[in-house]
Design an enzyme around this catalytic site. Structure first.
Site, PDB file in Angstrom:
ATOM      1  N   TYR A  79     -27.111   8.859  40.547  1.00  0.00           N
ATOM      2  CA  TYR A  79     -27.675   8.111  39.411  1.00  0.00           C
ATOM      3  C   TYR A  79     -28.132   6.733  39.881  1.00  0.00           C
ATOM      4  CZ  TYR A  79     -27.952   5.426  35.110  1.00  0.00           C
ATOM      5  OH  TYR A  79     -28.397   4.628  34.087  1.00  0.00           O
ATOM      6  N   GLU A 128     -34.993   4.452  35.259  1.00  0.00           N
ATOM      7  CA  GLU A 128     -33.813   5.250  35.611  1.00  0.00           C
ATOM      8  C   GLU A 128     -34.212   6.533  36.329  1.00  0.00           C
ATOM      9  OE1 GLU A 128     -30.410   6.190  32.613  1.00  0.00           O
ATOM     10  OE2 GLU A 128     -31.539   8.049  32.797  1.00  0.00           O
TER      11      GLU A 128
END
Ligand code: GDP
Ligand code: MN
Length: 365
Positions: free
Chosen positions: A97, A180
Site C-alpha cells: 500500500y 493512492e
C-alpha cells in the site's frame, strides 16, 4: 474530483510507474485481442469494487465478453458501470500500500506505506502502517522516501523509490488531495506494478487542469451544464426539485422536507442574482432533471422575489411544465412575485412548513 482507475493509471504511466497491459472498453463488442487471462474491472469511483463484485477474471475472450455484458448492465453501490478496464492478470506475490494525502491538522503532506496492502487496508492495525510527514514548503526529501523504502522490506529498492517519487510529482503537479496505489503488486518476476489507482484532485484547482475536466464522465450531464453556466446544482436521491436562494436557505429547505418525509432529488441554489435570464437558465435545468414536484423557496433580498417569479413564469409560458410547483415567497417584492406566479397558475404559500408538507404530498402521489 475523483479520477477513474484508468485515468489515474494513465498518469502513472506518464510518470514512469508500471501498470498492467490493458485497455478501456465501453461495450462487449470491443473485447478482442485482449491479454489472457485477464482481469475485468468496472470503472466507477467507489472504493471496494472488488468486494462489491466489480472485479472479475476471465480466461478466454468468450468468457471475457460474458463478464463484460454482465458488468456493463450493473450498478455498483448505485452507480452505473459505463466503462471497463480489461487488463492482463498479474500474478501477485505480495501487495503493498502506498499513498500521499494531506494531513491538515499537521499542516503537512502525509506519505503512508504498508507491506500489508490489498483489499483489507482499512482493517490493518495502525502500527503496521508507516507514516512520514512532509513539510510542504520544503517538499519531499530523499530521506523521507528512504525511511519508508527501508522498512518496506523489498529487494527492488530503486524501483520503489522511483514509484514513490513519481506519485509525489503527480500529487504536486495535479493539486491532489490523494494519490493512492493499493495494491502495488510485487509480481512473481519481482516487478512492481500498480494494480489500482485512486486519485482525488482538489476541486478548487480544477481550473488549472482543463484536461482532466474534459474527460470527466462521472459528472452528471445536467450538473456539467450547470457548472458551465455557474449555477450551483446538486443531484440527490429523492424526487423533489428544490430551488432556493443562498446555501443556508437551501439547506433549511432540505431539512424541512425531510421533516415531513420528503426527499430532494436535486437542489439548485440561485445564490444572489437579480438577473431574469439566469433564473430562466436555472429553471430550465431543473426541468431537465425531471423532478416529481418543484419546491421554490425564496427569501427575497438581493435576489428579488419578482425577478425569480418572472424567470419562472417566462419558462412556463414559453415551454410549459409537466410537474406541479409549490412556491413559498417572502421578502423583497413578494406581492409582485405572487401576482406574476398566479398568472402562471402557481399559488404561493406563506410558510416553509406548509410548502414542505405540500411538496411532500405531491411527491408521494
Ligand atoms: P478495489 O477493490 O476497488 O480497491 O479494486 P482493486 O483494483 O484494488 O482490486 C481489488 C483486488 O483485486 C486487488 O487487491 C487484487 O487482489 C485483485 N486484483 C486486481 N487486479 C488484479 C490482477 O491483475 N491480478 C490479480 N491476481 N489480482 C488482481
Ligand atoms: Mn484497490
Amino acid at each position: 474530483m475523483k479520477l477513474l482507475e484508468y485515468q489515474g493509471k494513465h498518469l502513472f504511466e506518464r510518470y514512469g510507474i508500471s501498470i498492467p497491459r490493458g485497455r478501456v472498453v465501453n461495450s462487449e463488442e470491443e473485447i478482442k485481442d485482449i491479454p489472457l487471462p485477464c482481469v475485468i474491472k468496472a470503472q466507477v469511483t467507489i472504493g471496494g469494487r472488488g468486494k462489491a463484485g466489480g472485479i472479475k477474471e476471465a480466461r478466454s475472450e468468450e468468457e471475457a465478453r460474458k463478464v463484460a455484458t454482465d458488468l456493463l448492465g450493473k450498478r455498483l453501490k448505485g452507480i452505473p458501470v459505463r466503462k471497463l478496464l480489461v487488463e492482463e492478470k498479474v500474478e501477485i506475490e505480495r501487495e503493498i500500500y502506498l499513498s500521499f494525502s494531506i494531513d491538515t491538522s499537521k499542516r503537512a503532506y502525509l506519505l503512508m506505506a504498508s507491506s500489508l496492502g490489498g483489499v483489507d487496508i482499512e482493517s490493518i492495525p495502525d502500527e503496521k502502517i508507516m507514516k512520514e510527514w512532509i513539510n510542504p514548503l520544503i517538499g519531499l526529501q530523499p530521506f523521507n522516501v528512504r525511511r519508508v523504502v527501508e522498512r518496506l522490506n523489498v529487494t527492488n529498492r530503486k524501483e520503489i523509490y522511483d514509484i514513490i517519487s513519481g506519485m509525489y510529482r503527480i500529487f504536486r503537479d495535479y493539486d491532489c488531495e490523494l494519490v493512492e496505489i493499493n495494491p502495488l503488486a510485487l509480481t512473481r518476476e519481482e516487478k512492481l506494478v500498480a494494480l489500482d489507482s485512486k486519485i482525488i484532485v482538489n476541486d478548487d484547482a480544477l481550473f488549472r487542469h482543463p484536461d482532466l475536466v474534459e474527460e470527466d464522465e462521472s459528472i452528471d450531464p445536467i450538473e456539467r451544464e450547470a457548472k458551465q453556466k455557474g449555477i450551483a446544482f446538486v443531484r440527490l436521491d429523492g424526487n423533489i426539485g428544490v430551488i432556493a436562494n443562498g446555501a443556508g436557505l437551501t439547506m433549511a429547505t432540505l431539512d424541512a422536507l425531510k421533516n415531513y418525509g420528503g426527499d430532494a432529488g436535486v437542489f439548485l441554489d440561485l445564490g444572489g442574482t437579480d438577473d431574469v435570464e439566469k433564473v430562466k437558465q436555472a429553471f430550465q435545468l431543473m426541468k431537465k432533471a425531471k423532478p416529481k414536484v418543484i419546491l421554490l423557496n425564496l427569501f427575497g433580498g438581493i435576489t428579488k422575489c419578482d425577478t425569480v417569479a418572472k424567470g419562472v413564469e417566462l419558462v412556463i409560458s414559453e415551454e410549459g411544465i409537466e410537474c406541479p410547483i409549490v412556491a413559498r415567497i417572502k421578502g423583497v417584492n413578494e406581492r409582485e412575485a405572487r401576482e406574476i406566479l398566479k398568472k402562471a397558475g402557481i399559488e404561493a404559500v406563506e410558510s416553509l412548513q406548509e410548502a414542505a408538507m405540500l411538496a411532500t404530498e405531491f411527491a408521494k402521489r
